[in-house]
Design a protein around this motif. Structure first.
Motif, PDB file in Angstrom:
ATOM      1  N   ALA A  21       2.771   2.237  -3.703  1.00 56.35           N
ATOM      2  CA  ALA A  21       1.657   1.336  -4.006  1.00 56.35           C
ATOM      3  C   ALA A  21       2.033   0.572  -5.112  1.00 56.35           C
ATOM      4  CB  ALA A  21       0.393   2.182  -4.262  1.00 56.35           C
ATOM      5  N   ALA A  27       0.798  -1.244   0.044  1.00 54.97           N
ATOM      6  CA  ALA A  27       0.081   0.013  -0.283  1.00 54.97           C
ATOM      7  C   ALA A  27       0.999   1.246  -0.042  1.00 54.97           C
ATOM      8  CB  ALA A  27      -0.941  -0.139   1.319  1.00 54.97           C
ATOM      9  N   GLU A  28       0.332   2.177  -0.496  1.00 50.42           N
ATOM     10  CA  GLU A  28       1.235   3.594  -0.629  1.00 50.42           C
ATOM     11  C   GLU A  28       1.706   3.939   0.755  1.00 50.42           C
ATOM     12  OE1 GLU A  28       1.925   5.130  -3.654  1.00 50.42           O
ATOM     13  OE2 GLU A  28       3.349   6.671  -2.292  1.00 50.42           O
TER      14      GLU A  28
END
Lengths: 347, 820
Positions: B309, B292-293
């Motif tokens: 991400a 995930a970012e």
């Protein structure tokens, strides 16, 4: 009459050799033989000479005339000689250098390129040019370079912005980006697309790599590449080309050797080593000089040549590197500084 | 990649083969040897352990001793040796170089007399043997070795390391096993695979779902196969010496047995593997998923990294624990207190690993191999080897079956070729049996053979899974010629069946320019195509500067394509001036980029500079160059491209004149129509800003590359008159702004008309330009010499006068003022 003629000749023989200039001479000449000249006047008296004396006097006058003319000719010759001498001025000092500029010089890269193309022309290779701004297709795709190959990275290759437009560099696919060609192999593709086999070309030219400039790297440098496409071209033919090139360049006993290598657009591929005994400042028996191989069938397919019929080889090398080896130059930057002391050394 | 000779020896018997021969083999197999390194002690012949029996002072030298040394019965028993070391005391065990030994540095040991005393050998310090840097006395050998024992037997074995470059098509060679396979094929030896004893049937302990209950792969495309095996009860500690030595030899720092074994397997098989401390995984699950970012991971190198991400990670219930294929986290890493392991052996797609490695600027031995491509079909073998070595050197037991997610289709590839095909491509004959043997030595096995009428047997080879690069019959040509030896490709005379075209017109143009300008005393220069923005702004209109900018310049000084060659030549002048070198005439040919019809065009260009001779004094001054010198050279450039500059409208460079001096530089032609030339004085302020002293005249010619034409067709011959010419002079007064070329054109036109068919105007030459008294202000007088000639007779004054009068009246009628 006789006395008059004698006196006239005596005067002339005294006066004429002393004349200092051409106007003086012309004046003197007029005084003797002009329309109002002294000899002319005497000759006019011929009419008054008794008929029986005419042959004798006539002879005397003619003799006097000839003699006078001789004096005049001598005087003129002397004056002309003096005039020529005056035009010459004093003798030159032949030991002084000429102040005029010497001849110019060809750049060593030109000399090496021309020598290579001359050697190749003898065996039928024609020089072709191609654009330095290229597209991804001609520089990579058509040469079997995978889409994720590091050479395509913006880290290694110069790109033009997506908005760039070039009027005379054709794109194969509308979406491709413009870039500065990383090798002259793109010329092979353009040549094959434009022409029909058999093909035998050499393409020297400028190429670009996104490299730090140092003694052996340069943001732009030059390559020279050969392409031969025909029926039944073999690895042995390729070796014969390399042997021929370097024997022509460095002498009959120069040798080349192949080492297997990998290039995306040739199969099999080789690196070429050159026996280095003729090269200054090289103390290894072999030195790497370029890469070569048999054109990969994929490349032929891509340009619409049937690989079942056509075969070929390609060879490429760096011109700076060759020039550095041939002349013993130890820094690639010298080629781009244009110090006249450098340039003068190769003419 | 670094390869240890002793390690290779595990898989292929290289005994009796010199290091040089191995180097050579690697080279001609197609892997460049960058360097050969030696580790540990060199090989010492005739250097043995000795025991000092007695020590006496040397009669003639204070610092020398005379010792008797037992070197063992095989080497003559007790010898007398003169020694200068302070510690040559009786009872010490020391290395003795016997006569005939050659010490490092080509130091040959001989029977000698030292200050009158015979000495039969030399006792050695560590420095003399290159085993240490300092030389504090003799090297004392521990463990009371028997006299006569070869020194090498007492030292840890040395190794030879080949540092080689692997081409991108051969990821299989990024391993000792891969290179050993190549060497076995080259030397005709058998490849010995490691004994792998672990099988999935041999599970030694119960499953431990508390440690690892499941593995989920949420990115099947990037991770087609993931295996994880739990091993419990291991003891983490130092690796065995031999393993540490091998890793150290190839440049890896030994850490602990588990980490070292992981590295060892990677360098053995080319398959990266990873070990987690099972106790440090949160939850009992591993998830292969896109990051995930903004997720963070502190990698084993101690750096905290923020993930973007989509980057592929292996995570536990809470956090990423590995950047897939690149590097694991410090947190889940194996430490000395670790007892339970999760062993990961997985296949990640090269794109996924490259994206992460590039994005994070983090490369590892693992990422390097994944990016090149690992052989997923050898994955299980490497995994089993990993487990074997862990069990052997760290103990423990395999707890339950491996977790295995994903699958790959079984590998199947065959290539069918005939010996005739291979020989045709090579252009020389290699016996069929040799070719087949060569391919089989690389484990390309003939699975099917069928005779053909004329082309020998058609062999169908099965291609091993690690040779993904072999896909077509042509790919086997290289394999055959590699093992045959590329040095044995026979020489032959180059064949050049008639196939000759013309050189490209661009080449011809450049060649002609070089010849012409070198002949006029110019030095040819070569400058970079990429120029700084400030320079480009001096030669390209402001609107174009931006179009010439690269998307990704490397350095600020090389950010734009050049639109002119003059900038580079001025830089060359500057360099010479700065170095005190006289340089006045320079030229260059090359490509430039000019705006044309709303787009850039690549153009063929040539340019020159003519500098005032500032530093150079002459004992006999010559006439200085001026604008018209530049114009002449510019016209020469155009003429060499088959163009007539003089016939084009020429005008002063419009202000702002960029690099050109207003009022002293002109252009002719127009790139919109194919070519342009600019010539004259370089702007004095610009010269000053560049730091150049003295005036510089320059000229620049560019032609759109596709408009460069080969030599024009051969022109026809026109007869020229042999009769005497008649000359008349004519002066016209015209407004100062009137282009001289127009006036000349008018004179020629009317003169031609006036002569009619009777005779001809041969030439019109401008010989005087006058302003001043007798000529109105803002006007100029141009005087022309007209030459008339008839082909067949001497012209009479009368007929010439008639024509000349008509010329004057016609010009006057056309509005020209004749100056009397």
């Amino acid at each position: 009459m006789q006395d008059q003629l004698a006196a006239l000749l005596a005067k002339a023989s005294a006066e004429l050799p002393a004349l200092a200039s051409r106007p003086d001479f012309e004046a003197a000449k007029a005084r003797y033989v002009g329309p109002n000249g002294e000899l002319t006047a005497l000759m006019k008296q011929m009419g008054a000479v008794p008929k029986e004396q005419k042959p004798v006097v006539g002879k005397l006058v003619n003799e006097a005339k000839t003699a006078l003319q001789a004096h005049l000719d001598a005087a003129l010759a002397r004056l002309e000689a003096a005039e020529l001498a005056a035009r010459l001025g004093p003798a030159v000092d032949p030991t002084l250098p000429s102040p005029d500029r010497g001849p110019g010089t060809h750049h060593p890269l030109t000399l090496v390129r021309e020598e290579m193309t001359r050697i190749l022309r003898k065996v039928g290779f024609t020089v072709v040019e191609g654009p330095e701004v290229e597209t991804e297709y001609y520089c990579f795709d058509a040469l079997n370079t995978p889409a994720d190959h590091p050479a395509r990275d913006a880290q290694d290759t110069f790109y033009l912005p997506a908005s760039a437009r070039f009027g005379n560099v054709s794109k194969k696919n509308p979406g491709e980006r413009y870039l500065l060609r990383t090798h002259t192999s793109s010329v092979q593709i353009r040549t094959m697309l434009k022409g029909t086999p058999p093909i035998r070309i050499v393409s020297p030219g400028r190429v670009y790599r996104r490299d730090t400039t140092d003694a052996t790297h340069s943001a732009n440098f030059h390559q020279l590449e050969c392409l031969y496409v025909d029926k039944n071209v073999t690895v042995r033919d390729l070796k014969a080309l390399l042997d021929y090139i370097f024997a022509s360049l460095l002498g009959k006993d120069t040798k080349t050797r192949f080492r297997p290598h990998y290039f995306g657009y040739t199969e099999p591929s080789f690196e070429v080593d050159l026996s280095a005994t003729h090269l200054p400042k090289v103390n290894k028996p072999w030195i790497e000089i370029g890469g070569c191989g048999m054109v990969d069938p994929v490349v032929f397919q891509d340009v619409g040549y049937d690989p079942e019929i056509w075969s070929g080889y390609a060879f490429g090398m760096g011109l700076e590197r060759l020039a550095m080896l041939l002349y013993g130059i130890d820094d690639i930057r010298y080629f781009y500084q244009n110090d006249v002391r450098f340039l003068r050394q190769f003419a | 990649m670094k390869l240890s000779r002793s390690w290779l020896q595990d898989y292929v018997d290289l005994s009796g083969i010199t290091d040089d021969d191995i180097s050579r083999a690697i080279t001609f197999l197609g892997f460049e040897v960058e360097q050969v390194l030696r580790t540990g002690a060199p090989r010492f012949d005739l250097v043995v352990a000795g025991r000092i029996l007695t020590r006496d002072k040397h009669p003639n030298a204070d610092k020398l001793s005379i010792c008797t040394v037992d070197v063992g019965p095989a080497h003559g028993g007790v010898r007398t040796i003169v020694c200068g070391a302070p510690n040559c005391d009786a009872g010490n065990h020391v290395p003795v170089a016997l006569p005939g030994a050659v010490l490092p540095g080509d130091f040959v040991i001989k029977e000698a007399k030292v200050r009158g005393q015979a000495s039969s050998g030399m006792m050695c310090s560590a420095k003399e043997l290159t085993l240490a840097e300092d030389a504090q006395g003799l090297l004392l050998l521990a463990g009371e070795p028997a006299p006569g024992t070869p020194l090498n037997a007492l030292l840890p074995p040395g190794d030879v390391v080949f540092d080689i470059e692997i081409t991108p098509n051969r990821p299989d060679a990024l391993s000792h096993l891969g290179v050993a396979r190549e060497l076995a094929a080259w030397f005709g030896k058998t490849l010995r695979y490691p004994d792998v004893s672990f099988t999935p049937a041999a599970i030694s302990a119960d499953p431990r779902p508390d440690l690892l209950a499941s593995v989920r792969v949420l990115a099947e495309t990037d991770c087609p196969l993931y295996t994880a095996t739990v091993v419990t009860g291991v003891k983490v500690g130092p690796s065995p010496d031999w393993l540490q030595r091998r890793l150290a030899a190839v440049g890896l720092r030994p850490i602990n047995n588990v980490v070292d074994i992981g590295n060892y397997v990677m360098l053995e098989y080319g398959q990266p593997v990873h070990a987690f401390d099972a106790a440090r995984l949160a939850g009992a699950e591993l998830i292969v998923r896109p990051a995930a970012e903004g997720e963070k991971i502190t990698t084993l190198d101690g750096k905290e990294r923020t993930l973007a991400a989509g980057l592929l990670v292996i995570a536990d219930a809470q956090k990423p624990v590995v950047i897939a294929g690149v590097m694991g986290s410090a947190e889940a890493g194996v430490t000395t207190s670790t007892t339970d392991l999760v062993l990961e052996v997985a296949y990640f797609k090269r794109q996924a690993v490259r994206a992460a490695s590039k994005r994070l600027g983090l490369a590892s031995d693992s990422s390097y191999r994944y990016e090149r491509g690992v052989d997923v079909h050898s994955l299980d073998e490497a995994a089993h080897r990993f487990i074997d070595l862990i069990l052997a050197h760290a103990g423990g037991a395999v707890a339950g079956p491996s977790h295995r997610v994903g699958s790959v289709a079984p590998w199947e590839r065959e290539i069918t070729v005939t010996p005739a095909f291979l020989n045709e491509k090579l252009g020389f004959e290699i016996p069929a049996a040799e070719m087949r043997a060569a391919l089989e030595s690389l484990e390309l096995i003939v699975t099917h053979e069928e005779p053909t009428a004329t082309r020998g047997p058609a062999w169908t080879f099965s291609i091993p899974s690690w040779r993904d690069d072999l896909d077509r019959p042509i790919d086997l040509v290289e394999e055959v010629v590699r093992l045959h030896g590329t040095e044995k490709i026979p020489a032959s005379v180059i064949q050049s069946p008639g196939l000759v075209g013309n050189d490209d017109p661009i080449v011809l143009f450049n060649r002609k320019v070089a010849e012409a300008f070198v002949g006029q005393g110019f030095h040819e220069c070569v400058n970079y195509t990429l120029r700084p923005a400030r320079e480009v702004a001096a030669w390209a209109p402001p609107a174009q500067v931006e179009a010439l900018a690269l998307a990704n310049p490397f350095v600020e000084d090389q950010s734009h394509l050049r639109s002119s060659l003059v900038g580079g030549l001025l830089e060359s002048l500057k360099l010479n001036q700065a170095r005190g070198v006289a340089a006045t005439r320079l030229f260059e040919t090359g490509r430039v980029f000019l705006e044309r019809n709303g787009a850039l065009s690549e153009c063929v260009a040539a340019a020159f500079v003519l500098a005032e001779e500032t530093g150079e004094r002459s004992w006999r001054p010559r006439e200085a160059a001026d604008f018209y010198t530049a114009k002449r050279h510019a016209a020469t450039l155009a003429a060499l491209a088959g163009l007539e500059l003089e016939r084009q409208p020429t005008a002063l460079v419009a202000a702002p004149a960029l690099g050109w001096q207003t009022g002293h530089a002109a252009t002719a032609g127009d790139i919109q129509h194919g070519w342009t030339a600019t010539f004259g004085l370089v702007d004095l302020a610009h010269l000053k800003a560049l730091g150049l002293t003295g005036k510089v005249y320059a000229g620049f010619f560019a032609l759109v590359s596709e408009k460069v034409e080969a030599d024009a067709d051969r022109r026809g011959y026109k007869p020229f008159g042999l009769q005497p010419a008649a000359l008349r002079d004519l002066a016209l007064v015209v407004p100062a702004a009137t282009p001289a070329a127009e006036v000349q054109k008018a004179v020629a036109k009317h003169a031609r008309a006036a002569t009619g068919q009777a005779f001809a105007l041969e030439s019109v030459e401008l010989f005087d330009v006058y302003t001043g008294k007798g000529v109105p202000e803002d006007h100029k007088s141009l005087a022309y010499a007209l030459t008339f000639r008839a082909p067949d007779r001497t012209l009479t004054d009368e007929e010439v006068n008639v024509a000349f009068t008509k010329v004057q009246s016609d010009l006057a009628a056309a509005g020209f003022q004749i100056r009397k």
